[in-house]
Design an enzyme around this catalytic site. Structure first.
Site, short mmCIF file in Angstrom:
data_model
loop_
_atom_site.label_atom_id
_atom_site.label_comp_id
_atom_site.label_asym_id
_atom_site.label_seq_id
_atom_site.Cartn_x
_atom_site.Cartn_y
_atom_site.Cartn_z
N SER A 126 0.84 -1.20 0.00
CA SER A 126 0.00 0.00 0.00
C SER A 126 0.87 1.24 0.00
CB SER A 126 -0.85 -0.02 1.27
OG SER A 126 -1.43 1.23 1.51
N TYR A 151 -1.34 -0.96 11.05
CA TYR A 151 -1.66 -1.57 9.75
C TYR A 151 -0.54 -1.27 8.76
CZ TYR A 151 -3.45 -1.75 4.99
OH TYR A 151 -3.57 -1.99 3.64
N LYS A 155 2.40 -3.77 6.79
CA LYS A 155 2.73 -3.83 5.35
C LYS A 155 4.22 -3.58 5.14
CE LYS A 155 -1.27 -4.75 3.64
NZ LYS A 155 -1.53 -6.02 2.96
P1 NAD Z 1 -10.75 -7.12 1.94
O1 NAD Z 1 -10.86 -7.08 3.41
O2 NAD Z 1 -11.97 -6.92 1.13
O3 NAD Z 1 -10.06 -8.49 1.50
C1 NAD Z 1 -9.12 -9.18 2.29
C2 NAD Z 1 -9.60 -10.62 2.43
O4 NAD Z 1 -8.68 -11.37 3.20
C3 NAD Z 1 -10.97 -10.72 3.12
O5 NAD Z 1 -11.84 -11.46 2.30
C4 NAD Z 1 -10.67 -11.45 4.43
O6 NAD Z 1 -11.74 -12.28 4.83
C5 NAD Z 1 -9.42 -12.23 4.06
N1 NAD Z 1 -8.52 -12.58 5.19
C6 NAD Z 1 -8.01 -11.75 6.12
N2 NAD Z 1 -7.20 -12.42 6.96
C7 NAD Z 1 -7.21 -13.71 6.55
C8 NAD Z 1 -6.57 -14.89 7.02
N3 NAD Z 1 -5.77 -14.89 8.10
N4 NAD Z 1 -6.78 -16.05 6.35
C9 NAD Z 1 -7.60 -16.08 5.26
N5 NAD Z 1 -8.22 -15.00 4.78
C10 NAD Z 1 -8.03 -13.82 5.42
O7 NAD Z 1 -9.63 -6.06 1.53
P2 NAD Z 1 -9.21 -5.52 0.09
O8 NAD Z 1 -9.60 -4.10 0.02
O9 NAD Z 1 -9.65 -6.44 -0.98
O10 NAD Z 1 -7.64 -5.55 0.24
C11 NAD Z 1 -6.85 -6.61 -0.29
C12 NAD Z 1 -5.40 -6.36 0.07
O11 NAD Z 1 -4.98 -5.12 -0.48
C13 NAD Z 1 -5.12 -6.28 1.56
O12 NAD Z 1 -3.86 -6.88 1.79
C14 NAD Z 1 -5.04 -4.79 1.83
O13 NAD Z 1 -4.23 -4.51 2.93
C15 NAD Z 1 -4.41 -4.30 0.54
N6 NAD Z 1 -4.71 -2.90 0.24
C16 NAD Z 1 -6.01 -2.50 0.17
C17 NAD Z 1 -6.31 -1.17 -0.09
C18 NAD Z 1 -7.75 -0.71 -0.15
O14 NAD Z 1 -7.99 0.47 -0.07
N7 NAD Z 1 -8.73 -1.56 -0.32
C19 NAD Z 1 -5.28 -0.25 -0.30
C20 NAD Z 1 -3.96 -0.69 -0.25
C21 NAD Z 1 -3.69 -2.03 0.03
C1 UD1 Z 2 -6.82 5.21 3.86
C2 UD1 Z 2 -5.87 4.69 4.91
C3 UD1 Z 2 -4.68 4.09 4.21
C4 UD1 Z 2 -5.12 3.01 3.25
C5 UD1 Z 2 -6.08 3.61 2.25
C6 UD1 Z 2 -6.59 2.56 1.33
C7 UD1 Z 2 -6.25 6.13 6.85
C8 UD1 Z 2 -5.66 7.18 7.75
N1 UD1 Z 2 -5.50 5.77 5.80
O1 UD1 Z 2 -6.14 6.19 3.12
O2 UD1 Z 2 -3.80 3.53 5.16
O3 UD1 Z 2 -4.01 2.46 2.56
O4 UD1 Z 2 -7.18 4.19 2.97
O5 UD1 Z 2 -7.66 2.99 0.59
O6 UD1 Z 2 -7.34 5.62 7.10
N2 UD1 Z 2 -12.27 11.46 3.87
C9 UD1 Z 2 -13.25 12.29 4.37
N3 UD1 Z 2 -14.34 11.74 4.99
C10 UD1 Z 2 -14.50 10.39 5.12
C11 UD1 Z 2 -13.50 9.53 4.62
C12 UD1 Z 2 -12.40 10.10 4.01
O7 UD1 Z 2 -13.15 13.51 4.26
O8 UD1 Z 2 -15.50 9.95 5.70
C13 UD1 Z 2 -11.11 12.04 3.19
C14 UD1 Z 2 -9.79 11.74 3.84
O9 UD1 Z 2 -9.47 12.71 4.80
C15 UD1 Z 2 -8.84 11.73 2.64
C16 UD1 Z 2 -9.73 11.22 1.50
O10 UD1 Z 2 -11.06 11.45 1.90
O11 UD1 Z 2 -8.44 13.04 2.34
C17 UD1 Z 2 -9.53 9.75 1.20
O12 UD1 Z 2 -9.70 9.02 2.41
P1 UD1 Z 2 -9.70 7.42 2.44
O13 UD1 Z 2 -10.61 6.90 1.38
O14 UD1 Z 2 -9.96 6.99 3.83
O15 UD1 Z 2 -8.23 7.02 1.98
P2 UD1 Z 2 -6.81 7.48 2.59
O16 UD1 Z 2 -6.96 8.39 3.73
O17 UD1 Z 2 -5.98 7.92 1.47
#
Ligand code: NAD
Ligand code: UD1
Length: 339
Positions: A126, A151, A155
């Site tokens: 991330s 978190y 990572k």
């Molecule tokens: P998500 O929660 O929808 O998917 C993660 C999945 O992993 C879930 O289905 C959960 O049930 C499963 N899981 C968690 N722990 C487990 C375990 N111990 N054994 C088996 N299954 C397990 O999240 P996502 O948004 O799809 O994110 C996927 C990956 O991308 C994650 O590693 C997250 O940290 C990373 N990531 C997500 C975002 C985002 O904004 N969504 C941003 C940056 C990185």
């Molecule tokens: C968040 C996580 C980041 C993660 C990323 C994945 C935090 C502090 N950071 O980032 O670790 O990797 O999501 O998608 O949670 N905002 C509002 N009101 C809301 C929600 C968000 O104003 O209810 C604003 C935030 O201040 C930010 C923007 O919207 O400026 C995006 O927020 P968000 O979607 O939560 O993502 P990140 O903060 O970038």
């Protein structure tokens, strides 16, 4: 011959979209997920769209016996590792649960892979590993590790662990993908993001306000040094992200070592820009209130995507308008998500 792809966390938001892209590209897919933050309905829908199902194994990645068994039973060639807990806020309250889940699952997975002589791994990292950037756009060589929450540290620690693994044994071929802000959904509205409880992220929150399950958006600060004072992020369509995984998988199969690639669009948009664009698309007003800054938030974050473009031949295609259109299609046709 080993040819299947194991997708950990494949029932989740990004994993389900990527499992679909893999099936559509002709791969056989096995998903392991403990459903701690997802529903297996997502995978039923993936099967419906693709015309064939991924094999679903409900289980926990920390269960070494199970994970070793999966590698014994199936000819797995590569692993896409999405499984993790991902809420920043929850990680601050429950750091041990986050470190235990995210680190132990990755260690158990890597050990089982090595036992089975499987060394191709794509890891979901991330932009959180960059912490507060001193300049934007953020390139892969920028400093990492100044993360402000457990978190993010989980990572960062996994990235270091994978680098050490590759250093110790050159058979490892590892892609570390640093996602910026994944949003949107499959355009057919069948799969999308379905956060448990109160959404933390901007777009799922706006969607819930638009369907009427939440009353108003709180904008966390309008006094940032940005054009309109609200936070700027690099939103990327989940389909572009899924596609980036297929490109990264192709690339590591051809070359060894560890590679790090940013996956973003390279564009920044403010909270107010996202809100206005969403109102236009949905035709629904999104009431909002300006609230104090959220602790740990930064003003501006967007990616330098030139490395992925150059080395993977991958580039995000979808616009912000398309991301929000697809997020809205998903939310409006599934107001209760997969329930
Ligand atoms: P998500 O929660 O929808 O998917 C993660 C999945 O992993 C879930 O289905 C959960 O049930 C499963 N899981 C968690 N722990 C487990 C375990 N111990 N054994 C088996 N299954 C397990 O999240 P996502 O948004 O799809 O994110 C996927 C990956 O991308 C994650 O590693 C997250 O940290 C990373 N990531 C997500 C975002 C985002 O904004 N969504 C941003 C940056 C990185
Ligand atoms: C968040 C996580 C980041 C993660 C990323 C994945 C935090 C502090 N950071 O980032 O670790 O990797 O999501 O998608 O949670 N905002 C509002 N009101 C809301 C929600 C968000 O104003 O209810 C604003 C935030 O201040 C930010 C923007 O919207 O400026 C995006 O927020 P968000 O979607 O939560 O993502 P990140 O903060 O970038």
């Amino acid at each position: 011959m080993r040819h299947k792809i194991l997708v950990t966390g494949g029932a989740g938001y990004i994993g389900s979209h990527t499992a679909l892209a893999l099936l559509q590209a002709g791969y056989d897919v096995i998903v392991i997920d403990n459903l701690s933050n997802s529903s297996k309905v997502s995978l039923e829908r993936v099967g419906e769209i693709a015309g064939r199902n991924p094999l679903f194994i409900e289980g926990d990645l920390r269960d070494a016996a199970l994970v070793n068994q999966i590698f014994n039973d199936h000819p797995i060639e590569s692993v896409l590792h999405f499984a993790a807990l991902k809420s920043v806020e929850e990680s601050v309250r429950e750091p041990l649960r986050y470190f235990e889940n995210n680190l132990v699952s990755t260690m158990t997975l890597c050990q089982a892979m090595a036992n089975a002589n499987v060394f191709n791994l794509v890891f979901s990292s991330s932009a959180v590993v960059y912490g507060a950037p001193s300049i934007v756009p953020i390139a892969e060589h920028h400093p990492t590790g100044q993360t402000t929450n457990p978190y993010g540290r989980s990572k960062f620690m996994i990235e270091q662990m994978l680098a050490d693994l590759a250093e110790a044994d050159p058979r490892w071929k590892i892609a570390i993908l640093r996602y910026f802000n994944p949003v949107g959904a499959h355009p057919n509205g069948l799969i999308g993001e379905d956060p448990n409880g109160m959404p933390n992220n901007l777009v799922p929150y706006i969607c819930r306000v638009a369907v009427g399950t939440l009353a108003e958006l709180k904008i966390f600060g309008n006094d940032y040094p940005t054009a309109d004072g609200t936070g700027v992020r690099d939103y990327i369509h989940v389909l572009d992200l899924a596609d980036g995984h297929l490109s990264a998988l192709d690339a590591i199969r051809k070359s060894g070592g560890t590679h790090i690639w940013n996956l973003g669009t390279g564009q920044g948009n403010s909270v107010l820009e996202v809100l206005r664009e969403f109102e236009d698309i949905s035709g629904r007003p999104i009431p909002y209130k300006i609230a104090p800054r959220r602790p740990g938030d930064i003003a501006t974050c967007f990616a330098d995507v030139s490395k992925a473009e150059r080395e993977l031949g991958w580039k995000a295609k979808y616009t912000l308008n398309e991301m929000l259109r697809d997020a809205w299609k998903w939310q409006s046709t599934n107001p209760l998500g997969y329930k």
